[in-house]
Design a protein around this motif. Structure first.
Motif, PDB file in Angstrom:
ATOM      1  N   ASN A 101       3.402  51.117 -11.092  1.00 19.84           N
ATOM      2  CA  ASN A 101       2.186  50.318 -10.862  1.00 19.84           C
ATOM      3  C   ASN A 101       1.113  51.106 -10.096  1.00 19.84           C
ATOM      4  OD1 ASN A 101       3.308  48.181 -12.219  1.00 19.84           O
ATOM      5  ND2 ASN A 101       3.824  47.017 -10.379  1.00 19.84           N
ATOM      6  N   ASN A 102       1.174  52.431 -10.202  1.00 16.88           N
ATOM      7  CA  ASN A 102       0.124  53.290  -9.653  1.00 16.88           C
ATOM      8  C   ASN A 102      -0.901  53.505 -10.764  1.00 16.88           C
ATOM      9  OD1 ASN A 102      -1.514  55.214  -8.519  1.00 16.88           O
ATOM     10  ND2 ASN A 102       0.069  56.789  -8.334  1.00 16.88           N
ATOM     11  N   PHE A 103      -1.690  52.469 -11.022  1.00 15.75           N
ATOM     12  CA  PHE A 103      -2.552  52.468 -12.194  1.00 15.75           C
ATOM     13  C   PHE A 103      -3.697  53.470 -12.084  1.00 15.75           C
ATOM     14  CE2 PHE A 103      -0.833  48.037 -12.047  1.00 15.75           C
ATOM     15  CZ  PHE A 103       0.048  48.197 -13.109  1.00 15.75           C
ATOM     16  N   ASP A 131      -3.257  49.681 -19.374  1.00 15.99           N
ATOM     17  CA  ASP A 131      -4.220  48.599 -19.133  1.00 15.99           C
ATOM     18  C   ASP A 131      -3.562  47.239 -19.300  1.00 15.99           C
ATOM     19  OD1 ASP A 131      -6.482  50.130 -18.531  1.00 15.99           O
ATOM     20  OD2 ASP A 131      -6.989  50.396 -20.650  1.00 15.99           O
ATOM     21  N   LEU A 132      -2.715  47.119 -20.318  1.00 13.58           N
ATOM     22  CA  LEU A 132      -2.045  45.851 -20.567  1.00 13.58           C
ATOM     23  C   LEU A 132      -1.115  45.492 -19.412  1.00 13.58           C
ATOM     24  CD1 LEU A 132      -1.458  43.497 -22.440  1.00 13.58           C
ATOM     25  CD2 LEU A 132       0.248  44.920 -23.599  1.00 13.58           C
ATOM     26  N   ARG A 133      -0.336  46.464 -18.932  1.00 19.62           N
ATOM     27  CA  ARG A 133       0.538  46.206 -17.791  1.00 19.62           C
ATOM     28  C   ARG A 133      -0.289  45.854 -16.549  1.00 19.62           C
ATOM     29  NH1 ARG A 133       5.930  47.702 -16.200  1.00 19.62           N
ATOM     30  NH2 ARG A 133       6.119  47.989 -13.948  1.00 19.62           N
ATOM     31  N   TRP A 134      -1.398  46.534 -16.371  1.00 18.09           N
ATOM     32  CA  TRP A 134      -2.292  46.264 -15.253  1.00 18.09           C
ATOM     33  C   TRP A 134      -2.786  44.815 -15.304  1.00 18.09           C
ATOM     34  CZ3 TRP A 134      -6.371  50.504 -13.677  1.00 18.09           C
ATOM     35  CH2 TRP A 134      -6.911  50.202 -12.422  1.00 18.09           C
ATOM     36  N   ASP A 181      -2.154  42.233 -12.190  1.00 17.44           N
ATOM     37  CA  ASP A 181      -3.282  41.828 -11.346  1.00 17.44           C
ATOM     38  C   ASP A 181      -4.140  40.819 -12.103  1.00 17.44           C
ATOM     39  OD1 ASP A 181      -5.449  41.553  -9.705  1.00 17.44           O
ATOM     40  OD2 ASP A 181      -5.871  43.693  -9.490  1.00 17.44           O
ATOM     41  N   PRO A 182      -3.927  39.514 -11.891  1.00 15.22           N
ATOM     42  CA  PRO A 182      -4.663  38.483 -12.631  1.00 15.22           C
ATOM     43  C   PRO A 182      -6.183  38.625 -12.536  1.00 15.22           C
ATOM     44  CG  PRO A 182      -2.858  37.504 -11.396  1.00 15.22           C
ATOM     45  CD  PRO A 182      -2.957  38.932 -10.951  1.00 15.22           C
ATOM     46  N   LYS A 183      -6.679  39.138 -11.401  1.00 13.46           N
ATOM     47  CA  LYS A 183      -8.122  39.288 -11.239  1.00 13.46           C
ATOM     48  C   LYS A 183      -8.691  40.317 -12.211  1.00 13.46           C
ATOM     49  CE  LYS A 183      -8.135  38.049  -6.319  1.00 13.46           C
ATOM     50  NZ  LYS A 183      -8.415  38.538  -4.934  1.00 13.46           N
ATOM     51  N   MET A 184      -7.854  41.259 -12.620  1.00 10.60           N
ATOM     52  CA  MET A 184      -8.289  42.335 -13.516  1.00 10.60           C
ATOM     53  C   MET A 184      -7.947  42.032 -14.979  1.00 10.60           C
ATOM     54  SD  MET A 184      -9.633  44.702 -11.550  1.00 10.60           S
ATOM     55  CE  MET A 184      -9.525  46.269 -12.428  1.00 10.60           C
ATOM     56  N   ALA A 185      -7.265  40.923 -15.204  1.00 14.31           N
ATOM     57  CA  ALA A 185      -6.675  40.660 -16.513  1.00 14.31           C
ATOM     58  C   ALA A 185      -7.690  40.739 -17.655  1.00 14.31           C
ATOM     59  CB  ALA A 185      -5.975  39.304 -16.512  1.00 14.31           C
ATOM     60  N   SER A 186      -8.773  39.982 -17.557  1.00 10.16           N
ATOM     61  CA  SER A 186      -9.743  39.921 -18.647  1.00 10.16           C
ATOM     62  C   SER A 186     -10.333  41.290 -18.964  1.00 10.16           C
ATOM     63  CB  SER A 186     -10.859  38.933 -18.291  1.00 10.16           C
ATOM     64  OG  SER A 186     -11.814  38.874 -19.325  1.00 10.16           O
ATOM     65  N   ALA A 187     -10.762  41.996 -17.930  1.00 14.08           N
ATOM     66  CA  ALA A 187     -11.381  43.309 -18.125  1.00 14.08           C
ATOM     67  C   ALA A 187     -10.389  44.309 -18.684  1.00 14.08           C
ATOM     68  CB  ALA A 187     -11.957  43.817 -16.805  1.00 14.08           C
ATOM     69  N   LYS A 188      -9.160  44.267 -18.171  1.00  7.26           N
ATOM     70  CA  LYS A 188      -8.173  45.260 -18.590  1.00  7.26           C
ATOM     71  C   LYS A 188      -7.664  45.019 -20.012  1.00  7.26           C
ATOM     72  CE  LYS A 188      -8.403  48.084 -15.310  1.00  7.26           C
ATOM     73  NZ  LYS A 188      -8.895  49.453 -15.597  1.00  7.26           N
TER      74      LYS A 188
END
Length: 563
Positions: free
Chosen positions: A214-216, A244-247, A251-258
């Motif tokens: 998880n060191n994205f 990106d998909l795992r990210w 991290d729900p806050k990043m979900a849409s963008a990622k």
């Protein structure tokens, strides 16, 4: 006699010809590494024709087929390589890979042993035996610890022969990574990068290692470094997309963008491959992971129109159709997949979707059998028990539903919800037949409701008390000499409901049931007619149609009206 000049010229011709062929094989191997399989296949088919005695050409063509999931074609080509050179260690490694995919353990052992025996001082066969052990053979596409250990053992032997083989070092890093030995994995990737700083594969492998930690940010930097070496290195974009998909899931806050970024990176990957059917298939696998079934259905539909498409497209059509509620087309597609696929290619998830589609089309009985088949093949899919339970419940086969929910609560682990326990209890409660009583059903129901009550003590779940009261009322064996087993649970139900404010119409009837029960207890067991009348009055006020309250006041000749 050929002159010295002529001999020299002829030698140059042969040398030049050999150099061209060698370069062509090197180009084919670069295409494989870049996952440009169609390009590599075309080059290698030419090489096997122009150089039919060179077993290495056959091996790499077979390996392309392995990577594209055409194991039968690979086997044919590997055997041709052995015909060209009976001592071809690489082609025996290839046959071992086919045997693994076919789950032929004897063939795996025989062919890998032969590959190692013929390898001599060449580390390359060790590399491909190791990579073969890392080929996914399970439904979840994860490498088993036993296979990883076997890969590590053979790759370590290869490393002793040639510690500077970059491909071997990366493969060894992959093997260590698959069993979560991150330090060992990083060490081998780092050695590979040191030996060949211009190798993008080592950077990408390190990026994947960081992804699983998880060191994205670190992972992205490795992919950028790989692309700085080779801007057209497609696998960097593919792994970036999967990172990106795992990210997005972490991290729900990043979900849409990622997720959007993941799709963009995967499209970039596709643009850098040869847009082959196999690349599109890999994109389809990615879309399943991303949960983008709308796009999956479009991609799969387009693929199905190609005459050269892999039959696996029907799997994708079926999965997407189910998720998009296109059940009839989904069932047609999954049935076609079962008809066309080699039985060895069928995975538990195929049965899972077939069963879901059958149940969605009201073929519950056969659907349950199919879901049970999926569970037999993969017992880790504990959520399937809940699907079976819901189907049984819908068919009013309550005892079977209870058993299925019991499997959920016993085997579901962290995915088990309190509602699973609640429905287990309800199922057993409705499954109890007073004409043919089975007290074990009541015991299991009571236990399930008891668990829910205990786990919701800080925020009481009213219906758990209601149903536990009903279950305990069924435990009364002598209706003429009632013990009042249900009394404390009905009392608690009343307390919890009243604390929430004005009840809705459905709850009013349940409250009336509770008050009427208490009225009966006070009338016949406690011999307290005042409290009996009080509780029956509350029952009648909440539900004028309550039969127990109506009967009580009818016996009283209307006394107590208005209370």
């Amino acid at each position: 006699m050929i002159s010295k000049i002529a001999k020299a010229s002829l030698g140059l011709v042969f040398l030049g010809s050999s150099s061209v062929f060698a370069q062509s094989l090197a180009d084919a191997k670069k295409a494989i590494d870049a996952e440009q399989y169609q390009k590599a296949e075309s080059m290698l088919k030419t090489l096997t024709t122009t150089q039919p005695t060179k077993d290495e050409n056959f091996f790499y063509l077979g390996w392309v087929y392995i990577k594209q999931d055409y194991a039968d074609s690979a086997k044919v080509v590997f055997n041709k390589g052995i015909a060209a050179n009976p001592k071809s260690a690489l082609n025996y490694a290839g046959l071992g890979a086919v045997a693994r995919l076919d789950k032929d353990n004897s063939g795996v052992t025989t062919n890998f042993n032969q590959a190692v025996a013929l390898a001599g001082k060449d580390a390359k066969p060790y590399t491909y035996v190791g990579l073969s052990y890392l080929l996914p053979t399970t439904a979840d596409k994860k490498v088993t610890p036993a296979d990883a250990d076997a890969a590590i053992a053979v790759l370590t032997k290869g490393k002793a022969i040639n510690a500077k083989d970059v491909d071997l070092l990366i493969a060894l890093g992959d093997a260590y990574r698959s069993v979560l030995k991150s330090n060992e994995a990083y060490s081998n990737y780092s050695d590979a990068s040191t030996l060949d700083p211009k190798n993008p594969a080592a950077k990408v492998a390190t990026g994947v290692l960081y992804k699983f930690a998880n060191n994205f940010d670190g992972s992205e930097q490795q992919f950028k470094d790989a692309l700085a070496i080779n801007a057209n290195y497609g696998p960097a974009y593919r792994e970036w997309a999967e990172t990106d998909l795992r990210w997005s899931l972490t991290d729900p806050k990043m979900a849409s963008a990622k997720i959007k970024e993941a799709v963009d990176h995967y499209k970039q990957y596709l643009s850098l491959t040869d847009q082959s059917v196999e690349s599109q298939m890999r994109y389809a696998d990615f879309l399943i992971l991303a949960g983008d079934y709308k796009t999956l259905q479009q991609v799969a539909t387009d693929l199905s129109k190609s005459a050269s498409t892999n039959a696996r497209v029907y799997r994708y059509l079926a999965y997407a159709a189910y998720e998009n509620k296109d059940y009839q087309n989904g069932l047609t597609a999954i049935n076609t997949w079962f008809q066309k696929a080699d039985p060895k290619r069928i995975i538990p998830r195929d049965y899972l979707y077939q069963g879901r589609l059958q149940i969605a089309l009201n073929q519950d009985s056969v659907g349950i059998i199919t879901l049970q088949k999926a569970l037999t093949l993969d017992s880790t899919q504990t959520d399937v028990y809940a699907e079976i339970a819901k189907s049984y419940f819908r068919q009013k086969k309550y005892a079977q539903a209870g058993d299925a929910y019991r499997e959920v609560t016993l085997k579901g682990g962290h995915s088990v919800k309190l509602t699973d326990y609640f429905y287990e209890g309800i199922s057993y409660y409705y499954g109890y037949d007073t004409k043919a009583p089975n007290d074990s059903l009541l015991t299991r129901a009571d236990s399930a409701f008891s668990y829910v009550i205990a786990k919701t003590a800080s925020s009481p779940f009213a219906d758990a008390f209601l149903y536990r009261a009903r279950v305990n009322d069924l435990k009364e064996k002598d209706r003429n000499n009632i013990s009042g087993y249900a009394k404390p649970y009905y009392e608690k139900y009343i307390e919890v409901v009243n604390a929430k404010g004005a009840p809705d119409e459905k709850t009013k009837k349940s409250l009336a049931e509770a008050y009427a029960y208490l009225g009966t207890i006070y009338q016949y067991k406690e011999k307290d007619d005042a409290k009996a009348s009080e509780n029956f009055a509350k029952a009648r006020e909440l539900d004028p149609a309550n039969k127990s309250a109506a009967a009580y006041f009818q016996r009283k000749g209307g006394a107590g009206k208005g209370k």
